[in-house]
Structure formats: C-alpha cells, structure tokens
Enzyme design. Structure first.
Site, PDB file in Angstrom:
ATOM      1  CD  GLN A  52      42.246  45.648  41.782  1.00  0.00           C
ATOM      2  OE1 GLN A  52      42.052  46.769  42.209  1.00  0.00           O
ATOM      3  NE2 GLN A  52      41.834  45.268  40.580  1.00  0.00           N
TER       4      GLN A  52
ATOM      5  N   GLY B 286      40.266  52.745  39.263  1.00  0.00           N
ATOM      6  CA  GLY B 286      40.494  52.436  40.669  1.00  0.00           C
ATOM      7  C   GLY B 286      41.406  51.227  40.777  1.00  0.00           C
TER       8      GLY B 286
ATOM      9  CB  CYS C 203      37.370  44.266  38.354  1.00  0.00           C
ATOM     10  SG  CYS C 203      38.608  44.124  39.635  1.00  0.00           S
ATOM     11  CG  LEU C 204      42.298  47.517  36.138  1.00  0.00           C
ATOM     12  CD1 LEU C 204      43.366  48.431  36.713  1.00  0.00           C
ATOM     13  CD2 LEU C 204      42.310  47.581  34.615  1.00  0.00           C
TER      14      LEU C 204
ATOM     15  CG  HIS D 294      39.414  45.056  44.971  1.00  0.00           C
ATOM     16  ND1 HIS D 294      39.553  43.819  44.369  1.00  0.00           N
ATOM     17  CD2 HIS D 294      39.006  45.886  43.991  1.00  0.00           C
ATOM     18  CE1 HIS D 294      39.240  43.918  43.081  1.00  0.00           C
ATOM     19  NE2 HIS D 294      38.895  45.160  42.824  1.00  0.00           N
TER      20      HIS D 294
ATOM     21  CG  HIS E 177      34.877  47.911  42.239  1.00  0.00           C
ATOM     22  ND1 HIS E 177      34.274  47.210  41.215  1.00  0.00           N
ATOM     23  CD2 HIS E 177      36.193  47.538  42.219  1.00  0.00           C
ATOM     24  CE1 HIS E 177      35.184  46.443  40.622  1.00  0.00           C
ATOM     25  NE2 HIS E 177      36.354  46.633  41.208  1.00  0.00           N
ATOM     26  CD  GLU E 178      39.053  50.024  43.165  1.00  0.00           C
ATOM     27  OE1 GLU E 178      39.902  49.206  43.556  1.00  0.00           O
ATOM     28  OE2 GLU E 178      38.572  49.999  42.022  1.00  0.00           O
TER      29      GLU E 178
HETATM   30 NI    NI Z   1      38.323  45.911  40.959  1.00  0.00          NI
END
Ligand code: NI
Length: 173
Positions: free
Chosen positions: A51, A46, A94-95, A140, A136-137
């Site tokens: 991000q 995701g 998470c990236l 963000h 989660h996304e």
């Molecule tokens: Ni994330």
C-alpha cells in the site's frame, strides 16, 4: 519518522504477490515505523507494505484507535497457521480503496506466525476485529483487496468510481 504516500486502487503494485524479507533488520524496522506513522495519520487500523508501493511481506496493525490506547503490532513474513470454521462478518474499508465500505465474510478466529519488530518469531491466536484485520492485511501481501471478496458486479462498480476519482485528481493537477 516519515509519512509515506498511500497507493490507491486500481494500481498494479496492489495486485502483486509481495516477497519475504530476509530478516527484520534496521531497514525493515525503519519501514515498520514509517508505515505505522503513515497509518496513524491516515488514520487506519492496518497497513501493508504494498500500500506504500513496496512489494514486501511487512504489515503494521493497531486496532487501539486512540492515542492513549496504542498497541501496535508489527508483522514480517506472516503466515496463517489455522483458521476457525466459524465465520464473522465485518464492514471493511481500506486506505487503498478510499471512501468505500462493504461487508466481508471471513473466518472468525485465526492463528498466525510472524517475525516481530525484534526479529523474533511470534505466534498469536485471536478472534473478532483483530482476526479480520490480520486477514485483510495478509491478503494485501498476495495482491488481494477486500473488494476481491465481493461479487464482480460490486467490485467493478467500486473500481470504476476509483478510476474516475483518479482521473479527476490527475486533471486537477
Ligand atoms: Ni487494506
């Protein structure tokens, strides 16, 4: 398609509430395609626009994990319509929080509405991993990271390590 640099925490853009897009036009479609490519390469399941440093309500998701199994989801202006009373616990990563993982409790199932890549309004109801990734996304887009769901002790420990890594990386340049 372009692979975009991923912003890691701590960074102000990750804490900001993102703005809605007016519509999914060619620009947003291009953004979605670039984000998906970036996510596949990372690799991740995701990615939200903040991000990659863009404070807009755009998300891409693919929990397929393998190239043969690709099932990309493109979401603009997503909204959660319903969440289940029952919870699920997943170990999340998470990236933007590289190399840190922790268990997060979230509702097990969600119903979400969004604009897809063709600017059509779509509603899906799902549970399991996809429901967790969606939540989660979407977090963000409101400046919330998975570490914000942890105790402040755990969160601060991770943030201190990330900040140290950033300083070391900057010093190496
Ligand atoms: Ni994330």
């Amino acid at each position: 398609m372009t692979v975009l640099p991923i912003v890691t925490a701590p960074d102000p853009v990750l804490k900001k509430k993102a703005v809605k897009v007016a519509a999914v036009d060619d620009r947003v479609r291009q953004l979605m395609d670039d984000m998906l490519e970036t996510m596949y390469l990372a690799p991740g399941i995701g990615l939200a626009a903040p991000q990659i440093g863009l404070s807009e309500r755009v998300v891409v998701i693919d929990i397929g994990r393998s190239e043969e199994n690709r099932q990309p989801l493109y979401l603009a202006n997503p909204e959660i319509l319903w969440v289940s009373d029952e919870d699920n616990i997943y170990e999340e990563g998470c990236l933007s929080v590289p190399e840190h993982y922790a268990e997060v409790t979230r509702p097990k199932a969600v119903k979400v509405s969004f604009l897809d890549r063709d600017n059509n309004t779509v509603e899906i109801e799902t549970d399991g991993l996809l429901a967790t990734v969606i939540q989660h996304e979407l977090d963000h887009l409101d400046g919330v990271l998975f570490i914000d769901h942890l105790t402040s002790l755990k969160r601060n420990m991770i943030l201190r390590k990330l900040l140290k890594q950033k300083k070391e990386a900057a010093a190496d340049k």
